[in-house]
Design a protein around this motif. Structure first.
Motif, PDB file in Angstrom:
ATOM      1  N   ALA A  80       0.799  -1.226   0.000  1.00  0.00           N
ATOM      2  CA  ALA A  80       0.000   0.000   0.000  1.00  0.00           C
ATOM      3  C   ALA A  80       0.833   1.277   0.000  1.00  0.00           C
ATOM      4  N   GLU A  81       2.119   1.196   0.333  1.00  0.00           N
ATOM      5  CA  GLU A  81       2.949   2.393   0.454  1.00  0.00           C
ATOM      6  C   GLU A  81       3.953   2.554  -0.686  1.00  0.00           C
ATOM      7  N   HIS A  82       3.790   1.810  -1.745  1.00  0.00           N
ATOM      8  CA  HIS A  82       4.730   1.869  -2.866  1.00  0.00           C
ATOM      9  C   HIS A  82       4.440   3.095  -3.742  1.00  0.00           C
ATOM     10  N   PRO A  83       5.483   3.751  -4.273  1.00  0.00           N
ATOM     11  CA  PRO A  83       5.272   4.922  -5.130  1.00  0.00           C
ATOM     12  C   PRO A  83       4.389   4.654  -6.362  1.00  0.00           C
ATOM     13  N   GLU A  84       4.430   3.453  -6.903  1.00  0.00           N
ATOM     14  CA  GLU A  84       3.550   3.138  -8.037  1.00  0.00           C
ATOM     15  C   GLU A  84       2.079   3.125  -7.602  1.00  0.00           C
ATOM     16  N   VAL A  85       1.831   2.750  -6.388  1.00  0.00           N
ATOM     17  CA  VAL A  85       0.471   2.799  -5.843  1.00  0.00           C
ATOM     18  C   VAL A  85       0.028   4.256  -5.730  1.00  0.00           C
ATOM     19  N   ALA A  86       0.954   5.125  -5.364  1.00  0.00           N
ATOM     20  CA  ALA A  86       0.643   6.555  -5.298  1.00  0.00           C
ATOM     21  C   ALA A  86       0.212   7.082  -6.662  1.00  0.00           C
ATOM     22  N   VAL A  87       0.868   6.632  -7.712  1.00  0.00           N
ATOM     23  CA  VAL A  87       0.489   7.037  -9.068  1.00  0.00           C
ATOM     24  C   VAL A  87      -0.926   6.550  -9.381  1.00  0.00           C
ATOM     25  N   SER A  88      -1.231   5.318  -9.002  1.00  0.00           N
ATOM     26  CA  SER A  88      -2.572   4.777  -9.249  1.00  0.00           C
ATOM     27  C   SER A  88      -3.638   5.535  -8.473  1.00  0.00           C
ATOM     28  N   LEU A  89      -3.325   5.915  -7.251  1.00  0.00           N
ATOM     29  CA  LEU A  89      -4.264   6.716  -6.457  1.00  0.00           C
ATOM     30  C   LEU A  89      -4.531   8.053  -7.142  1.00  0.00           C
ATOM     31  N   ASN A  90      -3.469   8.679  -7.602  1.00  0.00           N
ATOM     32  CA  ASN A  90      -3.605   9.948  -8.316  1.00  0.00           C
ATOM     33  C   ASN A  90      -4.458   9.774  -9.569  1.00  0.00           C
ATOM     34  N   ASN A  91      -4.193   8.713 -10.317  1.00  0.00           N
ATOM     35  CA  ASN A  91      -4.939   8.478 -11.552  1.00  0.00           C
ATOM     36  C   ASN A  91      -6.422   8.250 -11.289  1.00  0.00           C
ATOM     37  N   LYS A 116       4.217   9.492  -1.603  1.00  0.00           N
ATOM     38  CA  LYS A 116       5.366  10.031  -2.341  1.00  0.00           C
ATOM     39  C   LYS A 116       6.333  10.761  -1.417  1.00  0.00           C
ATOM     40  N   GLU A 117       5.801  11.540  -0.475  1.00  0.00           N
ATOM     41  CA  GLU A 117       6.687  12.250   0.465  1.00  0.00           C
ATOM     42  C   GLU A 117       7.508  11.266   1.289  1.00  0.00           C
ATOM     43  N   LYS A 118       6.865  10.212   1.740  1.00  0.00           N
ATOM     44  CA  LYS A 118       7.548   9.220   2.568  1.00  0.00           C
ATOM     45  C   LYS A 118       8.588   8.442   1.757  1.00  0.00           C
ATOM     46  N   ALA A 119       8.221   8.049   0.559  1.00  0.00           N
ATOM     47  CA  ALA A 119       9.098   7.196  -0.241  1.00  0.00           C
ATOM     48  C   ALA A 119      10.174   7.977  -0.989  1.00  0.00           C
ATOM     49  N   LEU A 120       9.866   9.186  -1.413  1.00  0.00           N
ATOM     50  CA  LEU A 120      10.761   9.915  -2.311  1.00  0.00           C
ATOM     51  C   LEU A 120      11.407  11.149  -1.685  1.00  0.00           C
ATOM     52  N   GLY A 121      10.867  11.610  -0.569  1.00  0.00           N
ATOM     53  CA  GLY A 121      11.370  12.826   0.058  1.00  0.00           C
ATOM     54  C   GLY A 121      10.578  14.034  -0.410  1.00  0.00           C
TER      55      GLY A 121
END
Length: 155
Positions: A80-91, A116-121
């Motif tokens: 649930a915390e993967h950056p690709e999941v963040a992209v899907s949430l945005n989409n 994204k903040e947690k995973a990427l800074g």
């Protein structure tokens, strides 16, 4: 073969050739589901592509279940915390925003931003894009102070 079909669909979509892109996405999806299984990440990518195609044409009702299925596959495969999941949430949030369903879009944009903040800074360009998406949503709602705060965070 499925990857080539998928990539050609993306090319056609970028050129506005939606009628040519749709059958390619569908064929790629059918091949990937048959060969890789219905829960594979590449299936999720093709679902997302087809959903984006529908969304860009204003076919939000057709896009939503595809975005949801893509998100579910991503969460299961990546966590649930993967950056690709963040992209899907945005989409998934984008068609809600387009339809004025701000209450549905906001938590998706917020969760995408947090991941994204947690995973990427906080300084990553993807974080800036998420801040912008949430700020625009607030602008649409007339929440100008919240939008301004998010836009200021970008720099």
């Amino acid at each position: 073969m499925a990857a080539s079909l998928h990539n050609l669909a993306i090319l056609y979509e970028s050129q506005g050739k939606y009628a040519e892109a749709e059958p390619l996405y569908k064929r790629s999806l059918a091949i990937r589901e048959k060969i890789l299984g219905e829960e594979h990440r590449e299936v999720a990518a093709t679902l997302n592509g087809l959903a984006s195609l529908y969304d860009s044409q204003g076919k939000h009702a057709e896009a939503e279940p595809l975005f949801k299925r893509s998100l579910a596959i991503g969460q299961k495969a990546l966590g649930a915390e993967h950056p690709e999941v963040a992209v899907s949430l945005n989409n998934l949030a984008i068609p809600y925003e387009s339809q004025g369903k701000y209450a549905e879009a906001e938590p998706l944009f917020k969760r995408s931003l947090a991941i994204k903040e947690k995973a990427l800074g906080t300084e990553h360009p993807e974080v800036a894009a998420s801040l912008n998406n949430l700020a625009v949503l607030y602008e649409f709602q007339g929440k100008y102070a919240e939008a301004e705060m998010l836009h200021q965070r970008r720099w």
